[in-house]
Motif scaffolding. Sequence first.
Motif, PDB file in Angstrom:
ATOM      1  N   ARG A  73      36.199   8.278   7.767  1.00 14.43           N
ATOM      2  CA  ARG A  73      36.765   7.146   8.494  1.00 14.43           C
ATOM      3  C   ARG A  73      38.289   7.199   8.514  1.00 14.43           C
ATOM      4  O   ARG A  73      38.919   7.649   7.573  1.00 14.43           O
ATOM      5  N   THR A  74      38.859   6.691   9.578  1.00 14.97           N
ATOM      6  CA  THR A  74      40.308   6.531   9.675  1.00 14.97           C
ATOM      7  C   THR A  74      40.646   5.048   9.600  1.00 14.97           C
ATOM      8  O   THR A  74      39.755   4.181   9.679  1.00 14.97           O
ATOM      9  N   ALA A  75      41.928   4.756   9.469  1.00 14.08           N
ATOM     10  CA  ALA A  75      42.352   3.351   9.445  1.00 14.08           C
ATOM     11  C   ALA A  75      41.999   2.662  10.759  1.00 14.08           C
ATOM     12  O   ALA A  75      41.609   1.488  10.785  1.00 14.08           O
ATOM     13  N   ALA A  76      42.108   3.396  11.871  1.00 12.78           N
ATOM     14  CA  ALA A  76      41.775   2.813  13.174  1.00 12.78           C
ATOM     15  C   ALA A  76      40.287   2.458  13.254  1.00 12.78           C
ATOM     16  O   ALA A  76      39.911   1.483  13.917  1.00 12.78           O
ATOM     17  N   GLY A 141      43.865  -4.619  10.936  1.00 16.96           N
ATOM     18  CA  GLY A 141      43.477  -3.269  10.545  1.00 16.96           C
ATOM     19  C   GLY A 141      44.158  -2.911   9.248  1.00 16.96           C
ATOM     20  O   GLY A 141      45.197  -3.478   8.897  1.00 16.96           O
ATOM     21  N   PRO A 142      43.598  -1.955   8.500  1.00 16.33           N
ATOM     22  CA  PRO A 142      44.182  -1.603   7.201  1.00 16.33           C
ATOM     23  C   PRO A 142      45.465  -0.807   7.339  1.00 16.33           C
ATOM     24  O   PRO A 142      45.642  -0.028   8.279  1.00 16.33           O
ATOM     25  N   ALA A 143      46.363  -1.015   6.388  1.00 16.04           N
ATOM     26  CA  ALA A 143      47.613  -0.248   6.356  1.00 16.04           C
ATOM     27  C   ALA A 143      47.418   1.101   5.672  1.00 16.04           C
ATOM     28  O   ALA A 143      48.199   2.027   5.896  1.00 16.04           O
ATOM     29  N   HIS A 144      46.391   1.207   4.825  1.00 17.49           N
ATOM     30  CA  HIS A 144      46.149   2.428   4.074  1.00 17.49           C
ATOM     31  C   HIS A 144      44.702   2.873   4.279  1.00 17.49           C
ATOM     32  O   HIS A 144      43.780   2.047   4.268  1.00 17.49           O
ATOM     33  N   ARG A 145      44.509   4.169   4.428  1.00 17.19           N
ATOM     34  CA  ARG A 145      43.166   4.695   4.652  1.00 17.19           C
ATOM     35  C   ARG A 145      42.310   4.617   3.393  1.00 17.19           C
ATOM     36  O   ARG A 145      41.119   4.350   3.466  1.00 17.19           O
ATOM     37  N   HIS A 146      42.897   4.864   2.236  1.00 16.15           N
ATOM     38  CA  HIS A 146      42.173   4.898   0.965  1.00 16.15           C
ATOM     39  C   HIS A 146      42.528   3.652   0.162  1.00 16.15           C
ATOM     40  O   HIS A 146      43.670   3.480  -0.264  1.00 16.15           O
ATOM     41  N   ARG A 147      41.551   2.762  -0.033  1.00 14.08           N
ATOM     42  CA  ARG A 147      41.772   1.523  -0.777  1.00 14.08           C
ATOM     43  C   ARG A 147      40.615   1.390  -1.773  1.00 14.08           C
ATOM     44  O   ARG A 147      39.490   1.026  -1.402  1.00 14.08           O
ATOM     45  N   ALA A 148      40.900   1.672  -3.039  1.00 13.36           N
ATOM     46  CA  ALA A 148      39.817   1.858  -4.009  1.00 13.36           C
ATOM     47  C   ALA A 148      39.716   0.728  -5.017  1.00 13.36           C
ATOM     48  O   ALA A 148      40.721   0.138  -5.426  1.00 13.36           O
ATOM     49  N   LEU A 149      38.480   0.458  -5.397  1.00 14.99           N
ATOM     50  CA  LEU A 149      38.145  -0.389  -6.542  1.00 14.99           C
ATOM     51  C   LEU A 149      37.740   0.542  -7.676  1.00 14.99           C
ATOM     52  O   LEU A 149      36.834   1.354  -7.522  1.00 14.99           O
ATOM     53  N   VAL A 150      38.419   0.457  -8.820  1.00 18.03           N
ATOM     54  CA  VAL A 150      38.148   1.334  -9.958  1.00 18.03           C
ATOM     55  C   VAL A 150      37.374   0.556 -11.013  1.00 18.03           C
ATOM     56  O   VAL A 150      37.813  -0.500 -11.471  1.00 18.03           O
ATOM     57  N   VAL A 151      36.206   1.069 -11.372  1.00 15.62           N
ATOM     58  CA  VAL A 151      35.393   0.485 -12.441  1.00 15.62           C
ATOM     59  C   VAL A 151      35.339   1.512 -13.566  1.00 15.62           C
ATOM     60  O   VAL A 151      34.562   2.463 -13.517  1.00 15.62           O
ATOM     61  N   PRO A 152      36.184   1.367 -14.597  1.00 18.45           N
ATOM     62  CA  PRO A 152      36.257   2.384 -15.644  1.00 18.45           C
ATOM     63  C   PRO A 152      35.104   2.293 -16.628  1.00 18.45           C
ATOM     64  O   PRO A 152      34.631   1.206 -16.970  1.00 18.45           O
ATOM     65  N   PHE A 153      34.647   3.462 -17.085  1.00 16.27           N
ATOM     66  CA  PHE A 153      33.570   3.502 -18.073  1.00 16.27           C
ATOM     67  C   PHE A 153      34.014   2.870 -19.387  1.00 16.27           C
ATOM     68  O   PHE A 153      33.240   2.241 -20.075  1.00 16.27           O
ATOM     69  N   ALA A 154      35.290   3.036 -19.744  1.00 14.75           N
ATOM     70  CA  ALA A 154      35.772   2.526 -21.028  1.00 14.75           C
ATOM     71  C   ALA A 154      35.589   1.014 -21.135  1.00 14.75           C
ATOM     72  O   ALA A 154      35.323   0.486 -22.206  1.00 14.75           O
ATOM     73  N   ARG A 155      35.692   0.312 -20.007  1.00 15.18           N
ATOM     74  CA  ARG A 155      35.560  -1.138 -20.050  1.00 15.18           C
ATOM     75  C   ARG A 155      34.133  -1.591 -19.827  1.00 15.18           C
ATOM     76  O   ARG A 155      33.714  -2.628 -20.331  1.00 15.18           O
TER      77      ARG A 155
END
Length: 268
Positions: A73-76, A141-155
């Motif tokens: 996917r692209t931002a567009a 529309g999004p300003a950034h193509r990659h927008r991540a939610l991080v779920v760490p194993f440590a927590r």
Amino acid sequence: RRDGGRVQLGTACLCRMAPAPALLVKGAAQRVVSDMLRGCTPPPSAAAATEPFPHHWTLHVELDRPLAPLRGRTAADESYHLAVAPPPPRAGGVPAVRVRSPTPWGALHALTTLRHLMEVEHTVETGEVRVFVPVCEIEDGPAHRHRALVVPFARDAHVLEYAVGGTDPFEGTTRMELRELLQWIDIGASLKLNVLHWEVMAKDENRFVHLLDMIKVVAGYAARRGLQLMPQVHLDHARVPAPARALFLRNLARVLQGTSPLVHLGPD
């Protein structure tokens, strides 16, 4: 742009999609109705009884590429146009919400915006609950193509602790822990994120099948909400022999086929 005024929504929504129904968008529309409008008081008037389905408002969704894949996917592709119009002056007219997007992924963001626009009013004396949205027109529309939610194993290490001795990998308290992870995905979707970076620990080859089953469930749930799973897999080299690690990675690639182009191996 807000044009002034607002419209009241009800539980009965007539959804029209073009050029063809997109199950992802249909599911998101159903969640808007069930999550935000369940139990609310219907507006004073609905569509005329001559309509095939008497309803309180209509949702029109137009997609340029209804079968656009999750990968690449692209931002567009995630941009959208959302318009909320008041009822027409004719008798039996109802408010109309129109969504236009290149792909289903932008339409999902438009429906998320619609949920954010909803204003809930509760009358204590009568118990009535009314839901309103402003009359408006939005280009977004999004300003950034990659927008991540991080779920760490440590927590959230407890998420991967399976019940011992059972045949169901999601039995017992594990069901509650899986539900917690799915709730994080819902939060990411509400923020219009598009990648789920999830750390998993593969430390026991006897549980690899259960782990792959869980990854498959999480990847599918995330994909239906517009998030692409990018797992960060920690393989215990001291406890898992090399042939078992290779087999696990091949099966992981099969599970993630079509949903994720990347797998992060190792802690860093």
